[in-house]
Design a protein around this motif. Sequence first.
Motif, short mmCIF file in Angstrom:
data_model
loop_
_atom_site.label_atom_id
_atom_site.label_comp_id
_atom_site.label_asym_id
_atom_site.label_seq_id
_atom_site.Cartn_x
_atom_site.Cartn_y
_atom_site.Cartn_z
N GLN A 162 0.82 -1.21 0.00
CA GLN A 162 0.00 0.00 0.00
C GLN A 162 0.86 1.28 0.00
OE1 GLN A 162 -3.52 0.57 0.20
NE2 GLN A 162 -3.85 -1.55 -0.36
N TYR A 163 1.83 1.30 -0.93
CA TYR A 163 2.67 2.50 -1.03
C TYR A 163 1.85 3.64 -1.67
CZ TYR A 163 6.56 5.59 -2.13
OH TYR A 163 7.40 6.68 -2.19
N LYS A 164 1.94 4.81 -1.10
CA LYS A 164 1.12 5.93 -1.56
C LYS A 164 1.72 6.58 -2.79
CE LYS A 164 -0.91 10.33 -0.10
NZ LYS A 164 -1.03 11.34 0.99
N GLY A 165 0.96 6.59 -3.87
CA GLY A 165 1.36 7.28 -5.09
C GLY A 165 0.38 8.39 -5.41
N ILE A 166 0.60 9.09 -6.50
CA ILE A 166 -0.32 10.15 -6.91
C ILE A 166 -1.66 9.57 -7.37
CG2 ILE A 166 -0.70 12.01 -8.59
CD1 ILE A 166 2.28 12.52 -8.57
N THR A 167 -1.61 8.40 -7.97
CA THR A 167 -2.82 7.79 -8.54
C THR A 167 -3.53 6.87 -7.58
OG1 THR A 167 -1.42 6.05 -9.49
CG2 THR A 167 -1.95 7.93 -10.90
N GLY A 168 -3.00 6.68 -6.39
CA GLY A 168 -3.65 5.79 -5.42
C GLY A 168 -2.65 4.94 -4.66
N TYR A 169 -3.15 3.83 -4.14
CA TYR A 169 -2.35 2.92 -3.32
C TYR A 169 -2.32 1.53 -3.97
CZ TYR A 169 -2.88 6.40 0.43
OH TYR A 169 -2.87 7.55 1.18
N PRO A 170 -1.32 1.23 -4.78
CA PRO A 170 -1.23 -0.15 -5.31
C PRO A 170 -1.06 -1.12 -4.15
CG PRO A 170 0.79 1.09 -5.75
CD PRO A 170 -0.20 2.07 -5.22
N ASP A 171 -1.71 -2.28 -4.26
CA ASP A 171 -1.65 -3.25 -3.16
C ASP A 171 -0.21 -3.63 -2.83
OD1 ASP A 171 -4.36 -3.24 -2.92
OD2 ASP A 171 -4.69 -5.07 -4.06
N PHE A 172 0.56 -4.03 -3.85
CA PHE A 172 1.93 -4.47 -3.61
C PHE A 172 2.87 -3.99 -4.71
CE2 PHE A 172 -1.07 -7.93 -2.52
CZ PHE A 172 -1.02 -7.82 -1.14
N LEU A 173 4.09 -3.67 -4.32
CA LEU A 173 5.17 -3.42 -5.26
C LEU A 173 6.25 -4.45 -5.00
CD1 LEU A 173 5.54 0.48 -4.96
CD2 LEU A 173 4.11 -0.82 -6.57
N TYR A 174 6.71 -5.08 -6.07
CA TYR A 174 7.82 -6.03 -5.95
C TYR A 174 9.08 -5.31 -6.42
CZ TYR A 174 10.77 -10.13 -6.65
OH TYR A 174 11.80 -11.04 -6.59
N ILE A 175 10.07 -5.18 -5.52
CA ILE A 175 11.25 -4.37 -5.80
C ILE A 175 12.50 -5.23 -5.69
CG2 ILE A 175 12.50 -2.28 -5.14
CD1 ILE A 175 9.91 -1.49 -3.57
N SER A 176 13.17 -5.42 -6.81
CA SER A 176 14.46 -6.13 -6.82
C SER A 176 15.29 -5.57 -7.98
CB SER A 176 14.27 -7.64 -6.97
OG SER A 176 13.81 -7.96 -8.27
N GLU A 177 16.55 -5.96 -8.04
CA GLU A 177 17.43 -5.46 -9.09
C GLU A 177 17.03 -5.97 -10.46
OE1 GLU A 177 19.83 -3.25 -9.01
OE2 GLU A 177 19.54 -2.86 -6.88
N ASN A 178 16.62 -7.25 -10.52
CA ASN A 178 16.39 -7.90 -11.81
C ASN A 178 14.94 -7.85 -12.28
OD1 ASN A 178 19.13 -8.69 -11.88
ND2 ASN A 178 18.67 -10.47 -10.59
N PHE A 179 14.01 -7.57 -11.36
CA PHE A 179 12.60 -7.60 -11.76
C PHE A 179 11.80 -6.67 -10.84
CE2 PHE A 179 8.31 -9.68 -11.82
CZ PHE A 179 8.05 -9.48 -13.18
N LYS A 180 10.96 -5.87 -11.45
CA LYS A 180 10.10 -4.96 -10.71
C LYS A 180 8.68 -5.14 -11.23
CE LYS A 180 13.96 -1.71 -10.94
NZ LYS A 180 14.61 -2.13 -9.69
N ALA A 181 7.71 -5.07 -10.32
CA ALA A 181 6.33 -5.31 -10.75
C ALA A 181 5.35 -4.64 -9.79
CB ALA A 181 6.05 -6.81 -10.83
N ILE A 182 4.14 -4.41 -10.32
CA ILE A 182 3.02 -3.90 -9.53
C ILE A 182 1.98 -5.01 -9.45
CG2 ILE A 182 1.17 -2.19 -9.43
CD1 ILE A 182 2.98 -0.36 -11.14
N LEU A 183 1.58 -5.36 -8.24
CA LEU A 183 0.61 -6.43 -8.04
C LEU A 183 -0.64 -5.87 -7.38
CD1 LEU A 183 3.68 -7.63 -7.14
CD2 LEU A 183 2.38 -9.76 -7.22
N ASP A 184 -1.79 -6.34 -7.82
CA ASP A 184 -3.06 -5.89 -7.26
C ASP A 184 -3.98 -7.10 -7.08
OD1 ASP A 184 -4.29 -3.20 -6.59
OD2 ASP A 184 -5.93 -4.12 -7.71
N THR A 185 -4.54 -7.24 -5.87
CA THR A 185 -5.43 -8.37 -5.62
C THR A 185 -6.86 -8.01 -6.02
OG1 THR A 185 -5.75 -7.61 -3.34
CG2 THR A 185 -4.06 -9.28 -3.71
N LYS A 186 -7.52 -8.96 -6.61
CA LYS A 186 -8.93 -8.80 -6.97
C LYS A 186 -9.66 -10.07 -6.53
CE LYS A 186 -8.44 -4.81 -8.95
NZ LYS A 186 -8.95 -3.60 -8.26
N TYR A 187 -10.56 -9.90 -5.57
CA TYR A 187 -11.31 -11.04 -5.05
C TYR A 187 -12.44 -11.39 -6.02
CZ TYR A 187 -13.87 -13.95 -1.72
OH TYR A 187 -14.50 -14.99 -1.10
#
Length: 406
Positions: A290-315
């Motif tokens: 839930q990192y705060k951005g200008i557009t909202g709060y993405p559920d999860f950010l995956y942060i590493s040197e080799n791969f970065k991604a935005i993850l969002d859960t949808k029930y």
Amino acid sequence: MIQKQEHEQFPFEYDERYNDLQLIQWCKPTESSMWGYYASYKIGAEWLDEKESIVVTTKRKMESIDFLKMFMTCFSSNLELKSFSKIYSIDYDKPVIKVPAFRSIVSLLIVVHFLSVVDRIKSLKRGYVHYSENLKKVKGHISLLKNERKNILGKRYDRIYCDYDEYSIDIPENRLIKKALLFSKHLLYSCNLYDAICQVLNRNLALFENVSCDVEIREVNQIKGHKLFNDYQEAIRLAKIILRHFDYSIAKADNTEGTVPPFVIDMSLLYEHYVYGLLYEAYGNKIAYQYKGITGYPDFLYISENFKAILDTKYIPKYEDETLDTNVVRQLSGYSRDLFVLRKLGYKNIGEDSFIPSVPCIIVYPTEGNGIFNPFKGNRLIDICNKRVKGLSHFYKIEIPLPTVI
């Protein structure tokens, strides 16, 4: 009693009285749907009026969800304790509702929450405890009036009635928690639950082994937590709820009448916390929640040197076979263009006129259990992004199975 499953439509015309209920909402779920009252992403039981109750159960193909295992998994993350109390709510001020389907869920949910909070307590608080006892030796100071009545008049000259304080772990806060632990033990053993919960219970009981459980009902409300001790404050709050839930009688911990107080479980939030527990177990601090951005709060950010991604859960289980909703695509696309989010992901020296990288966007949706508890564990996130969304660049879907009752 009106009973529906998640997302089903209720036969109500618009009425402002229904707007205060949590289990239903006035909406239009899809473009082809009609406006009306629909069951939300929440399950539970509420009073519609003084005579009629509403019960919402899990959606079809999700009837065997193991709520307790999901809730325990939530606590494997590093979230603050207060965030877990938002997953469910209970209203003890209203009459109980007879719902056999939820007979044990409410009781066990509170107990698992309580045990998981107590399990975060590493050492017991100490404080001064006042004692008044008839002793053989003077300790503290002599209580002259009591000593005269109990010893002098009775010619018991070998005894001295004393008042004294001791610095001890046997303080009211610990006694209250210990009493609630014993209530929890009685309930868990009567339900024959799996070993994981009982191991947590035994670990907690061992920590409070030298604490008594002598707490009077009138004393319970007087026991307060301290803001500096978050674990204790939450444990005390839940201990009070447990004692009240069982009406301060351990004999009612195995009640089989099938009645529950009005309650609501936010399934969308529970699933979000559950996925975070799995992600944190697999990737640790590589996950930002839930990192705060200008557009909202993405559920999860995956942060590493080799791969970065935005993850969002949808029930929403329908994502297994269907394409993503346009609004969901727009939501994640906004996150992937958010400079605050991109900088958190590790893209440095990036501005409004900079080249924007294509950040993978991942939708995480539920399926009923398939034997795999945590698909993230032991796998790189990039390796399990194997289900691409047709027609979209760098959009993926990952199904996370929900644990089921065997």
